[in-house]
Design a protein around this motif. Sequence first.
Motif, PDB file in Angstrom:
ATOM      1  N   GLU A  66      32.916  35.201  46.325  1.00  9.09           N
ATOM      2  CA  GLU A  66      33.600  35.178  45.033  1.00  9.09           C
ATOM      3  C   GLU A  66      33.195  36.366  44.176  1.00  9.09           C
ATOM      4  OE1 GLU A  66      34.117  32.356  41.045  1.00  9.09           O
ATOM      5  OE2 GLU A  66      33.205  31.531  42.857  1.00  9.09           O
ATOM      6  N   ASP A  67      31.890  36.691  44.171  1.00  4.11           N
ATOM      7  CA  ASP A  67      31.416  37.834  43.377  1.00  4.11           C
ATOM      8  C   ASP A  67      32.075  39.137  43.834  1.00  4.11           C
ATOM      9  OD1 ASP A  67      29.799  36.142  41.941  1.00  4.11           O
ATOM     10  OD2 ASP A  67      27.963  36.628  43.050  1.00  4.11           O
ATOM     11  N   GLU A  68      32.256  39.279  45.130  1.00  5.89           N
ATOM     12  CA  GLU A  68      32.876  40.494  45.661  1.00  5.89           C
ATOM     13  C   GLU A  68      34.358  40.550  45.299  1.00  5.89           C
ATOM     14  OE1 GLU A  68      32.856  44.195  47.477  1.00  5.89           O
ATOM     15  OE2 GLU A  68      31.184  42.888  46.930  1.00  5.89           O
ATOM     16  N   VAL A  69      35.030  39.396  45.335  1.00  2.65           N
ATOM     17  CA  VAL A  69      36.444  39.339  44.932  1.00  2.65           C
ATOM     18  C   VAL A  69      36.572  39.711  43.457  1.00  2.65           C
ATOM     19  CG1 VAL A  69      38.422  37.805  44.553  1.00  2.65           C
ATOM     20  CG2 VAL A  69      37.113  37.641  46.688  1.00  2.65           C
ATOM     21  N   VAL A  70      35.706  39.145  42.616  1.00  4.30           N
ATOM     22  CA  VAL A  70      35.758  39.429  41.175  1.00  4.30           C
ATOM     23  C   VAL A  70      35.469  40.907  40.907  1.00  4.30           C
ATOM     24  CG1 VAL A  70      34.657  38.955  38.948  1.00  4.30           C
ATOM     25  CG2 VAL A  70      35.182  37.069  40.503  1.00  4.30           C
ATOM     26  N   ARG A  71      34.528  41.462  41.649  1.00  3.25           N
ATOM     27  CA  ARG A  71      34.227  42.901  41.474  1.00  3.25           C
ATOM     28  C   ARG A  71      35.475  43.735  41.760  1.00  3.25           C
ATOM     29  NH1 ARG A  71      33.982  47.071  44.114  1.00  3.25           N
ATOM     30  NH2 ARG A  71      34.348  45.999  46.094  1.00  3.25           N
ATOM     31  N   GLU A  72      36.200  43.382  42.833  1.00  5.25           N
ATOM     32  CA  GLU A  72      37.412  44.123  43.180  1.00  5.25           C
ATOM     33  C   GLU A  72      38.488  43.934  42.110  1.00  5.25           C
ATOM     34  OE1 GLU A  72      39.471  44.886  47.343  1.00  5.25           O
ATOM     35  OE2 GLU A  72      39.920  42.857  46.631  1.00  5.25           O
ATOM     36  N   ILE A  73      38.609  42.711  41.581  1.00  9.56           N
ATOM     37  CA  ILE A  73      39.602  42.431  40.538  1.00  9.56           C
ATOM     38  C   ILE A  73      39.320  43.281  39.307  1.00  9.56           C
ATOM     39  CG2 ILE A  73      40.424  40.670  38.912  1.00  9.56           C
ATOM     40  CD1 ILE A  73      39.917  38.609  41.182  1.00  9.56           C
ATOM     41  N   ARG A  74      38.052  43.386  38.939  1.00 12.82           N
ATOM     42  CA  ARG A  74      37.698  44.090  37.717  1.00 12.82           C
ATOM     43  C   ARG A  74      37.803  45.604  37.847  1.00 12.82           C
ATOM     44  NH1 ARG A  74      32.736  40.169  35.582  1.00 12.82           N
ATOM     45  NH2 ARG A  74      34.130  38.726  34.486  1.00 12.82           N
ATOM     46  N   GLU A  75      38.018  46.088  39.051  1.00 13.12           N
ATOM     47  CA  GLU A  75      38.301  47.514  39.223  1.00 13.12           C
ATOM     48  C   GLU A  75      39.729  47.846  38.810  1.00 13.12           C
ATOM     49  OE1 GLU A  75      37.544  48.313  43.300  1.00 13.12           O
ATOM     50  OE2 GLU A  75      35.364  48.448  43.059  1.00 13.12           O
ATOM     51  N   LYS A  76      40.556  46.802  38.668  1.00 16.03           N
ATOM     52  CA  LYS A  76      41.958  46.964  38.301  1.00 16.03           C
ATOM     53  C   LYS A  76      42.111  46.846  36.789  1.00 16.03           C
ATOM     54  CE  LYS A  76      43.010  47.268  42.615  1.00 16.03           C
ATOM     55  NZ  LYS A  76      43.380  48.593  43.165  1.00 16.03           N
ATOM     56  N   PRO A  77      43.287  47.173  36.251  1.00 15.42           N
ATOM     57  CA  PRO A  77      43.524  47.024  34.811  1.00 15.42           C
ATOM     58  C   PRO A  77      43.338  45.574  34.365  1.00 15.42           C
ATOM     59  CG  PRO A  77      45.275  48.305  35.827  1.00 15.42           C
ATOM     60  CD  PRO A  77      44.440  47.772  36.945  1.00 15.42           C
ATOM     61  N   ASP A  78      43.269  45.350  33.053  1.00 19.48           N
ATOM     62  CA  ASP A  78      43.050  44.006  32.517  1.00 19.48           C
ATOM     63  C   ASP A  78      44.106  43.019  32.996  1.00 19.48           C
ATOM     64  OD1 ASP A  78      40.809  44.765  31.214  1.00 19.48           O
ATOM     65  OD2 ASP A  78      41.767  45.111  29.279  1.00 19.48           O
ATOM     66  N   ALA A  79      45.312  43.468  33.124  1.00 16.44           N
ATOM     67  CA  ALA A  79      46.385  42.581  33.601  1.00 16.44           C
ATOM     68  C   ALA A  79      47.038  43.240  34.809  1.00 16.44           C
ATOM     69  CB  ALA A  79      47.415  42.344  32.502  1.00 16.44           C
ATOM     70  N   PRO A  80      46.421  43.126  36.000  1.00 11.54           N
ATOM     71  CA  PRO A  80      46.949  43.821  37.170  1.00 11.54           C
ATOM     72  C   PRO A  80      48.360  43.364  37.518  1.00 11.54           C
ATOM     73  CG  PRO A  80      45.327  42.169  37.812  1.00 11.54           C
ATOM     74  CD  PRO A  80      45.270  42.287  36.332  1.00 11.54           C
ATOM     75  N   ILE A  81      49.218  44.304  37.795  1.00 15.78           N
ATOM     76  CA  ILE A  81      50.581  43.990  38.193  1.00 15.78           C
ATOM     77  C   ILE A  81      50.644  43.939  39.715  1.00 15.78           C
ATOM     78  CG2 ILE A  81      51.600  45.003  36.118  1.00 15.78           C
ATOM     79  CD1 ILE A  81      52.225  47.494  37.776  1.00 15.78           C
ATOM     80  N   PHE A  82      51.811  43.625  40.245  1.00 15.51           N
ATOM     81  CA  PHE A  82      51.920  43.463  41.684  1.00 15.51           C
ATOM     82  C   PHE A  82      51.556  44.739  42.444  1.00 15.51           C
ATOM     83  CE2 PHE A  82      53.793  39.508  40.648  1.00 15.51           C
ATOM     84  CZ  PHE A  82      53.795  38.746  41.803  1.00 15.51           C
ATOM     85  N   GLU A  83      51.898  45.887  41.896  1.00 14.38           N
ATOM     86  CA  GLU A  83      51.555  47.136  42.579  1.00 14.38           C
ATOM     87  C   GLU A  83      50.054  47.296  42.708  1.00 14.38           C
ATOM     88  OE1 GLU A  83      53.612  49.238  44.127  1.00 14.38           O
ATOM     89  OE2 GLU A  83      55.143  47.750  43.641  1.00 14.38           O
ATOM     90  N   ASP A  84      49.295  46.791  41.707  1.00 15.47           N
ATOM     91  CA  ASP A  84      47.843  46.889  41.742  1.00 15.47           C
ATOM     92  C   ASP A  84      47.230  45.949  42.780  1.00 15.47           C
ATOM     93  OD1 ASP A  84      47.605  48.808  39.651  1.00 15.47           O
ATOM     94  OD2 ASP A  84      47.981  47.221  38.189  1.00 15.47           O
ATOM     95  N   VAL A  85      47.733  44.713  42.850  1.00 14.03           N
ATOM     96  CA  VAL A  85      47.112  43.752  43.755  1.00 14.03           C
ATOM     97  C   VAL A  85      47.350  44.111  45.221  1.00 14.03           C
ATOM     98  CG1 VAL A  85      47.236  41.892  42.067  1.00 14.03           C
ATOM     99  CG2 VAL A  85      49.066  42.116  43.760  1.00 14.03           C
ATOM    100  N   LYS A  86      48.335  44.956  45.498  1.00  8.26           N
ATOM    101  CA  LYS A  86      48.544  45.402  46.871  1.00  8.26           C
ATOM    102  C   LYS A  86      47.288  46.050  47.439  1.00  8.26           C
ATOM    103  CE  LYS A  86      53.534  46.326  46.904  1.00  8.26           C
ATOM    104  NZ  LYS A  86      54.561  47.382  46.952  1.00  8.26           N
ATOM    105  N   ASP A  87      46.526  46.729  46.584  1.00  6.87           N
ATOM    106  CA  ASP A  87      45.344  47.472  47.033  1.00  6.87           C
ATOM    107  C   ASP A  87      44.071  46.631  47.035  1.00  6.87           C
ATOM    108  OD1 ASP A  87      46.950  49.747  47.253  1.00  6.87           O
ATOM    109  OD2 ASP A  87      46.630  50.269  45.149  1.00  6.87           O
ATOM    110  N   MET A  88      44.169  45.336  46.737  1.00  9.47           N
ATOM    111  CA  MET A  88      42.991  44.469  46.711  1.00  9.47           C
ATOM    112  C   MET A  88      42.678  44.022  48.143  1.00  9.47           C
ATOM    113  SD  MET A  88      43.906  42.461  43.158  1.00  9.47           S
ATOM    114  CE  MET A  88      42.940  41.032  43.576  1.00  9.47           C
ATOM    115  N   VAL A  89      42.015  44.918  48.873  1.00 10.39           N
ATOM    116  CA  VAL A  89      41.811  44.743  50.318  1.00 10.39           C
ATOM    117  C   VAL A  89      40.846  43.593  50.615  1.00 10.39           C
ATOM    118  CG1 VAL A  89      41.011  45.861  52.425  1.00 10.39           C
ATOM    119  CG2 VAL A  89      42.295  47.169  50.738  1.00 10.39           C
ATOM    120  N   TYR A  90      39.747  43.526  49.875  1.00  8.65           N
ATOM    121  CA  TYR A  90      38.774  42.475  50.133  1.00  8.65           C
ATOM    122  C   TYR A  90      39.363  41.100  49.805  1.00  8.65           C
ATOM    123  CZ  TYR A  90      34.380  39.926  50.403  1.00  8.65           C
ATOM    124  OH  TYR A  90      33.394  39.032  50.768  1.00  8.65           O
TER     125      TYR A  90
END
Length: 509
Positions: A334-358
């Motif tokens: 979970e910590d690793e997922v949250v770290r990856e999420i927080r690398e994205k903008p405050d409100a990630p859009i669909f284009e951003d979540v495409k790159d959430m590999v972990y």
Amino acid sequence: MEVTASLFLLFLLPTLLFIALAIRLISSPSSSPSSSSLKFPRSFPIIGSYFALAANEKRIIQWSSDLIQLSPTASFVLHRPFCLRHVFTGNPATVEHILKTHFSSYGKGDAFHISFEDVLGDGIFNIDGHSWKFQRQVASNEFNTKSLRKFVETVVDAELNDRLIPILSKGARNGTVLDVQDILQRFAFDNICKIAFGYDPACLTESLPEEKFARDFDEATMLSSQRFRMPFPILWKIKRMLGIGSEKRIKFAMTEIRSFARKIVQEKKREQQLKGSGSSSESVDLLSRFLSSGHSDEKFVIDIVISFILAGRDTTSAALTWYFWLLSKHRHVEDEVVREIREKPDAPIFEDVKDMVYTHASLCESMRFYPPVPFDTKEAARDDVLPDGIAVKKGTRVTYHPYAMGRSEKIWGGDWAEFRPDRWLEKAVTGKWSFVGRDSFTYPVFQAGPRICLGKEMAFLQMKRIVAGVLRRFRVVPAMEDGIEPRFINYLTAKMEGGFPATIQDRVE
């Protein structure tokens, strides 16, 4: 002759059921056998392995999975009543054989079609042959449009920001125990009704109202699944003929569902007539698209749209329910997922979540353990021999088992029982992770071959968008006794028995 045979069955079945009940009471089936005592079920004349089936009916997924692990070929034959054979397999070569290489020989079959006809009609998930090909082509054309993808993004974001997040925030403030499974099902039902019908049932509002359409849908799919799994199908057919019990309930539920769907179709037709043909290319929901592309037959449109509601509602909600539970047990993931999420903008859009590999890898790993559809059954249209050497006669059911395959040491290695998203990743020379998928016959969570799920990529985008929106702000903490594992149950799709009670905690930065 047919009348005589029917009368014979009517007298025979109560006797068989009485004997089965007596054996079940004596054998106490509620206790799970240890792996050392597990063995393939014994088959008797006429009734086959009915006793073993009856003793394990409430744990059929785990029981059949255990037997697959016990088999050297990862396949076994279960003898059903009246000399019917049923093959279960977790062998990737056999999965490829039935889903791709010999696709035309393994369809839904008559037993499945009849069992689910009231719910799915002649929709894409309940048919074979030319009709299936036609619907698949129509649906594929619509799913591949950018405008539909954009519409899905808009629908999901609105449901997430306007409904899901406020309900979770309120739960966090009040310390309320929420049923996360129920909330995710409401979320998915609102989404898929908007996407399929352009209709908002508003199930996920603050009062969490009971939606009659959703309740009827649940009951109809559950009872239809029970039909298909009955060792003696003649029982439900007699009940249907007499209009009693579960068959009366199915009929009532489906009358309500189809009446409701018919009203929506008729309203859409009137709406399009008022707008004129010039607006057809701008249609957004699937129903509008089917109607504007010339498919005006009312039953056809209702069948296909109901099929997509079934596919889109319970699959993503089931996947996410088990995902949040697994994360709560593996905080480092979970910590690793949250770290990856927080690398994205405050409100990630669909284009951003495409790159959430972990995050993508963690979802795949979660569905390895808890696939939304834990097993799926085909019916042989002709005699055949499977790659594992099992001879199959026409009419034989062949079930491939993603749940068992996700627990196979032969496929995943000695650490198969560990929740390890990194098994799906490899690090490039640049230091960035890249996703490494498995072929769809080893990991058939989204089916494989010509019937592979059309909405697979869309489902991943939705799930990652929800995960990003929820985990950026909250922790999901199970409200269960320590050491108690939720029970995995299945109708058409998997659920957590009794729901997923949890408290929502604001995440501290």
